[in-house]
Design a protein around this motif. Structure first.
Motif, mmCIF file in Angstrom:
data_model
loop_
_atom_site.group_PDB
_atom_site.id
_atom_site.type_symbol
_atom_site.label_atom_id
_atom_site.label_comp_id
_atom_site.label_asym_id
_atom_site.label_seq_id
_atom_site.Cartn_x
_atom_site.Cartn_y
_atom_site.Cartn_z
ATOM 1 N N LEU A 2 3.780 -18.772 7.800
ATOM 2 C CA LEU A 2 4.372 -17.839 8.752
ATOM 3 C C LEU A 2 3.376 -16.766 9.166
ATOM 4 O O LEU A 2 2.589 -16.280 8.351
ATOM 5 C CB LEU A 2 5.592 -17.155 8.122
ATOM 6 N N LYS A 3 3.430 -16.414 10.429
ATOM 7 C CA LYS A 3 2.673 -15.259 10.922
ATOM 8 C C LYS A 3 3.636 -14.072 10.922
ATOM 9 O O LYS A 3 4.630 -14.059 11.650
ATOM 10 C CB LYS A 3 2.140 -15.530 12.327
ATOM 11 N N ILE A 4 3.313 -13.102 10.052
ATOM 12 C CA ILE A 4 4.197 -11.953 9.862
ATOM 13 C C ILE A 4 3.429 -10.676 10.142
ATOM 14 O O ILE A 4 2.265 -10.543 9.744
ATOM 15 C CB ILE A 4 4.716 -11.915 8.408
ATOM 16 N N CYS A 5 4.081 -9.752 10.802
ATOM 17 C CA CYS A 5 3.484 -8.415 10.924
ATOM 18 C C CYS A 5 4.491 -7.383 10.439
ATOM 19 O O CYS A 5 5.704 -7.550 10.589
ATOM 20 C CB CYS A 5 3.035 -8.111 12.345
ATOM 21 N N ILE A 6 3.963 -6.344 9.802
ATOM 22 C CA ILE A 6 4.770 -5.205 9.368
ATOM 23 C C ILE A 6 4.286 -3.989 10.155
ATOM 24 O O ILE A 6 3.085 -3.698 10.190
ATOM 25 C CB ILE A 6 4.613 -4.934 7.863
ATOM 26 N N ILE A 7 5.230 -3.314 10.774
ATOM 27 C CA ILE A 7 4.896 -2.139 11.590
ATOM 28 C C ILE A 7 5.505 -0.918 10.916
ATOM 29 O O ILE A 7 6.729 -0.867 10.690
ATOM 30 C CB ILE A 7 5.457 -2.284 13.018
ATOM 31 N N ASP A 8 4.668 0.062 10.581
ATOM 32 C CA ASP A 8 5.178 1.243 9.886
ATOM 33 C C ASP A 8 4.540 2.510 10.444
ATOM 34 O O ASP A 8 3.336 2.536 10.744
ATOM 35 C CB ASP A 8 4.909 1.155 8.389
ATOM 36 N N ALA A 9 5.346 3.569 10.548
ATOM 37 C CA ALA A 9 4.873 4.828 11.129
ATOM 38 C C ALA A 9 3.996 5.623 10.179
ATOM 39 O O ALA A 9 3.237 6.496 10.617
ATOM 40 C CB ALA A 9 6.067 5.669 11.570
ATOM 41 N N CYS A 10 4.083 5.345 8.883
ATOM 42 C CA CYS A 10 3.264 6.074 7.907
ATOM 43 C C CYS A 10 1.864 5.481 7.809
ATOM 44 O O CYS A 10 1.604 4.380 8.273
ATOM 45 C CB CYS A 10 3.934 6.047 6.534
ATOM 46 N N GLU A 11 0.982 6.225 7.148
ATOM 47 C CA GLU A 11 -0.393 5.773 6.975
ATOM 48 C C GLU A 11 -0.531 4.829 5.782
ATOM 49 O O GLU A 11 -1.598 4.271 5.539
ATOM 50 C CB GLU A 11 -1.338 6.969 6.804
ATOM 51 N N ARG A 12 0.576 4.642 5.050
ATOM 52 C CA ARG A 12 0.573 3.751 3.888
ATOM 53 C C ARG A 12 1.962 3.148 3.741
ATOM 54 O O ARG A 12 2.969 3.822 4.000
ATOM 55 C CB ARG A 12 0.206 4.527 2.621
ATOM 56 N N LEU A 13 2.038 1.903 3.334
ATOM 57 C CA LEU A 13 3.330 1.280 3.096
ATOM 58 C C LEU A 13 4.028 1.906 1.883
ATOM 59 O O LEU A 13 3.370 2.320 0.924
ATOM 60 C CB LEU A 13 3.168 -0.222 2.838
ATOM 61 N N GLY A 14 5.354 1.972 1.941
ATOM 62 C CA GLY A 14 6.154 2.343 0.778
ATOM 63 C C GLY A 14 6.001 3.756 0.277
ATOM 64 O O GLY A 14 6.175 4.003 -0.919
ATOM 65 N N LYS A 15 5.739 4.706 1.151
ATOM 66 C CA LYS A 15 5.526 6.076 0.678
ATOM 67 C C LYS A 15 6.775 6.649 0.005
ATOM 68 O O LYS A 15 6.687 7.345 -1.002
ATOM 69 C CB LYS A 15 5.092 6.983 1.832
ATOM 70 N N LYS A 16 7.938 6.347 0.559
ATOM 71 C CA LYS A 16 9.173 6.858 -0.046
ATOM 72 C C LYS A 16 9.447 6.162 -1.377
ATOM 73 O O LYS A 16 9.886 6.793 -2.339
ATOM 74 C CB LYS A 16 10.350 6.662 0.914
ATOM 75 N N LEU A 17 9.177 4.865 -1.448
ATOM 76 C CA LEU A 17 9.354 4.122 -2.697
ATOM 77 C C LEU A 17 8.490 4.721 -3.806
ATOM 78 O O LEU A 17 8.913 4.824 -4.956
ATOM 79 C CB LEU A 17 8.997 2.652 -2.488
ATOM 80 N N ALA A 18 7.280 5.124 -3.470
ATOM 81 C CA ALA A 18 6.345 5.655 -4.471
ATOM 82 C C ALA A 18 6.823 6.978 -5.059
ATOM 83 O O ALA A 18 6.349 7.389 -6.128
ATOM 84 C CB ALA A 18 4.960 5.836 -3.853
ATOM 85 N N ALA A 19 7.771 7.630 -4.386
ATOM 86 C CA ALA A 19 8.267 8.923 -4.869
ATOM 87 C C ALA A 19 9.637 8.824 -5.516
ATOM 88 O O ALA A 19 10.163 9.814 -6.012
ATOM 89 C CB ALA A 19 8.334 9.914 -3.702
ATOM 90 N N THR A 20 10.209 7.635 -5.548
ATOM 91 C CA THR A 20 11.597 7.506 -5.989
ATOM 92 C C THR A 20 11.773 7.746 -7.482
ATOM 93 O O THR A 20 10.848 7.549 -8.267
ATOM 94 C CB THR A 20 12.142 6.106 -5.639
ATOM 95 N N GLY A 21 12.988 8.180 -7.848
ATOM 96 C CA GLY A 21 13.288 8.416 -9.266
ATOM 97 C C GLY A 21 12.386 9.446 -9.888
ATOM 98 O O GLY A 21 11.921 9.285 -11.015
ATOM 99 N N ASN A 22 12.111 10.532 -9.136
ATOM 100 C CA ASN A 22 11.170 11.564 -9.598
ATOM 101 C C ASN A 22 9.815 10.963 -9.942
ATOM 102 O O ASN A 22 9.156 11.378 -10.897
ATOM 103 C CB ASN A 22 11.735 12.318 -10.807
ATOM 104 N N GLY A 23 9.416 9.972 -9.145
ATOM 105 C CA GLY A 23 8.129 9.334 -9.350
ATOM 106 C C GLY A 23 8.120 8.275 -10.428
ATOM 107 O O GLY A 23 7.082 7.685 -10.713
ATOM 108 N N GLN A 24 9.294 7.995 -11.038
ATOM 109 C CA GLN A 24 9.357 7.044 -12.138
ATOM 110 C C GLN A 24 9.862 5.660 -11.722
ATOM 111 O O GLN A 24 9.781 4.715 -12.495
ATOM 112 C CB GLN A 24 10.255 7.588 -13.252
#
Length: 386
Positions: free
Chosen positions: A28-50
């Motif tokens: 498959l040819k897949i593209c991900i388009i995101d407004a942030c400069e890095r994928l998953g920025k909110k995920l990286a902060a979840t659960g107080n960073g845990q």
């Protein structure tokens, strides 16, 4: 560029969707388009960073919004084990909250990114300016891409630092999709501060009830943290999941929830009989400042008066800290406008996943569970058609 699948939004649901597509074994040819400069920025902060990704007590009763039978089928049925996305070991705390054993959310984000890099096109710091049926996608940098399928997982309106300011909804409401009213959820509450001015920074374990027009609309047990604007803490975050209209809402805080009234009254009576000054009779039982605030608030300066305030410390709610501080958005694109496979009923081959829909969960991993599982479910529906 032409793609098989364009994933709009590179958060938890978007990355889970793309990983699932890649694991299908199809070319498959897949593209991900995101407004942030890095994928998953909110995920990286979840659960107080845990990284609180899920919960052992998984059921539709922990979700709110539109089609909860759909949520039950996707997020709660056991069809999807979200931990298999990452390859590491997970553990649960005493409250059933599931974390990676290393307690590092950023490591989970890195694990997903490593599964995507070099295997699909990733367009960062890029917004979708226009989405046309077909699908023709105009980008903020002037570029254009097309795709056979689109998975729309742009998030909601909470925490605009992650580029989720609510503007993306317009891309699909242009097709006729309806946006329900939006409210900040899992957020701090502003309250009348008359009786808590001396309590800033104090944390207490208590039962909290939200009372609206004389009826209890939600209850939570956990930490409450007093602030200069009102209250925060896990119990407050959990309670806001049950609240939309905050007008005329009062909080009732029950201190010492593990002790019945008669036990507290007996202890207070004995202390007073032993010579403890009335103003210090809660010393050691409650934080001293909190104890004094309770005693000061008791109109009836008696043991019964103190117990009444301990068990029903009222705080009128005046608002929230808003979307900038909320962990999640309550409301979104109506789930009754999508199929059980998360495909739009209005636009063929347009799929939805995650917070963009009118589904929100309790505090404790439920929102990430929905994000991951809905992303994987959308991917599976597309795989069946390819």
């Amino acid at each position: 560029m032409n793609y098989d699948v364009a994933v709009i939004g590179g958060g938890a649901s978007g990355m889970a969707c793309a990983v699932r597509l890649l694991r299908s074994g199809k070319k498959l040819k897949i593209c991900i388009i995101d407004a942030c400069e890095r994928l998953g920025k909110k995920l990286a902060a979840t659960g107080n960073g845990q990284g609180n990704v899920s919960n052992l007590d998984m059921g539709a009763e922990h979700y709110h919004g539109g089609n909860l039978s759909l949520v039950d089928k996707i997020a709660c049925s056991g069809l999807y084990d979200v931990t298999e996305l990452f390859g590491c070991l997970f553990t649960a705390d005493d409250n059933g909250r599931i974390y990676p054993a290393g307690r590092q959310a950023s490591a989970l984000c890195d694990a997903l990114i490593s599964r995507l890099k070099g295997k699909c096109e990733i367009l960062l710091s890029t917004k979708v300016a226009r989405l046309e049926k077909g699908f023709k996608i105009s980008l903020s940098d002037g570029g254009r891409v097309s795709a056979r399928y689109v998975v729309f997982c742009t998030g909601g309106k909470a925490q605009k630092q992650f580029k989720t300011d609510g503007s993306a909804y317009g891309l699909v409401t242009a097709f006729g999709h309806v946006l329900t009213p939006l409210y900040p959820s899992l957020v701090q509450l502003k309250t009348d501060t008359k009786h808590i001015k001396t309590l800033k920074g104090i944390r207490v374990d208590c039962n909290v009830s939200a009372i609206w027009k004389g009826s209890v609309v939600g209850e939570q047990r956990g930490d409450v943290i007093f602030t200069d604007y009102g209250v925060s803490g896990n119990a407050i975050f959990g309670l806001t999941a049950y609240m939309s209209d905050l007008q005329s809402v009062e909080l009732s805080l029950e201190f010492l929830p593990d002790f019945p009234r008669y036990v507290i009254a007996k202890n207070l009576t004995e202390r007073l009989s032993g010579g403890t000054p009335f103003g210090e009779v809660l010393s050691g039982t409650l934080h001293n400042q909190l104890g004094r605030a309770v005693i000061s608030r008791a109109e009836d300066k008696s043991v019964a008066g103190i117990v009444n305030v301990l068990k029903n410390f009222r705080l009128p709610v005046t608002g929230t800290l808003g979307f900038d501080y909320a962990q999640v958005t309550k409301g979104g694109i109506r789930t009754d406008e999508i199929t059980d496979e998360l495909e739009s009923k209005l636009v063929k081959n347009l799929f939805f996943a995650g917070e963009v829909l009118d589904v929100d969960g309790d505090c404790g991993g439920y929102n990430l569970q929905w994000a991951f599982t809905s992303g994987m479910a959308a991917a599976d529906a597309i795989i069946k058609r390819l």
